[in-house]
Design an enzyme around this catalytic site. Sequence first.
Site, PDB file in Angstrom:
ATOM      1  N   LYS A 207       0.856  -1.183   0.000  1.00 50.88           N
ATOM      2  CA  LYS A 207       0.000   0.000   0.000  1.00 50.88           C
ATOM      3  C   LYS A 207       0.896   1.239   0.000  1.00 50.88           C
ATOM      4  O   LYS A 207       1.665   1.466   0.933  1.00 50.88           O
ATOM      5  CB  LYS A 207      -0.921   0.016   1.219  1.00 50.88           C
ATOM      6  CG  LYS A 207      -1.873   1.207   1.257  1.00 50.88           C
ATOM      7  CD  LYS A 207      -2.785   1.120   2.466  1.00 50.88           C
ATOM      8  CE  LYS A 207      -3.747   2.295   2.529  1.00 50.88           C
ATOM      9  NZ  LYS A 207      -4.621   2.219   3.707  1.00 50.88           N
ATOM     10  N   LYS A 261      -2.192  -1.564  -3.746  1.00 45.40           N
ATOM     11  CA  LYS A 261      -3.029  -0.371  -3.700  1.00 45.40           C
ATOM     12  C   LYS A 261      -2.153   0.871  -3.763  1.00 45.40           C
ATOM     13  O   LYS A 261      -1.183   0.943  -2.997  1.00 45.40           O
ATOM     14  CB  LYS A 261      -3.858  -0.374  -2.411  1.00 45.40           C
ATOM     15  CG  LYS A 261      -4.812   0.787  -2.249  1.00 45.40           C
ATOM     16  CD  LYS A 261      -5.572   0.691  -0.936  1.00 45.40           C
ATOM     17  CE  LYS A 261      -6.528   1.871  -0.789  1.00 45.40           C
ATOM     18  NZ  LYS A 261      -7.224   1.860   0.512  1.00 45.40           N
TER      19      LYS A 261
END
Length: 337
Positions: A207, A261
């Site tokens: 992320k 992400k």
Amino acid sequence: MTQNWPKHDMSFLDGRRQRRLRRTAWSRDMVRETELLPRDLIWPVFVIEGQNEKTAIKTMPGVERLSIDLMVEAAKAARDAGIPALAIFPNTPDHLRSESGAEAYNPDNLMCRALAAIKSAVPDIGLIADVALDEYSSDGQDGLVRDGEILNDETVAAMVKSALVQAKAGADIIAPSDMMDGRVAAIRAALDADGFEHVQIMSYAAKYASCFYGPFREAVGSGSRLKGDKRTYQMDYANSDEALREIAQDIEEGADSVMVKPGMPYLDIIRRAKDAFNVPIYAYQVSGEYAMIELAGAAGAINRDAAVLESLWAFKRAGANGILTYYALEMARKLGR
């Protein structure tokens, strides 16, 4: 007047014409290398307090926050369209947010009530529960803060408690999105010790500290209260080898699947992860990606529907097993079973 085109020596082709496979629609379908089906799509949804309540998210045209009763109806629609799972994110009321983020592990919090209601009414759809403190903290950070420092181990302890109340409420998958070190191992151990060995962990393993999260932070109510940034725990977007180390560690600690992400700006990470690890890899087409397509489409700069399809296929081509996307319901209905 007859045009005398120059003749070119095409003998180098030696019978090899790649365009033959692309000449007709049936042939293109026959040799298509990847599939995009409703079962590939996970629908991220935002839940709010109230009854028969929905509120618009101004930076995400077409996406609404829903009260629990409307969320149940949305879950039924998702199931009927062939979507396998919902990813749930709460917009916690201001008066319940605090520096400690203690509402995250209140068994009667908004998230837990939503999980229980959906699981009771729609037991055959998977429920993915986000685990992080930004939806409950008064400072918008994913971790506990002391003197400006994000506390790793103290945050992990809070997240373990949060994961347990979510599992008890009906979560099928716990999805830690905080990027603290060691949280997957701690959550796995706690789930197993409490009799939830069947509950999966989908780790936000890679992320990145990204500008593409802005609309999401509005949706969950954390953006305007965020103090500082998240660069000490979310990843530097200049790095890719680091992502593989993060993913490897989370798998070793017990993650059943991992997530990259944002999505589109990190297709290279999805591909590297797919090549390196034998676990399901998920991509999150985040709020900023959604907003760019919607706003560009509304401005006439691109064909909105075509851009949605092309972007989703890019994730599958890169190697993603599935995609978290705000387009899930719309696209599942279009794709059909």
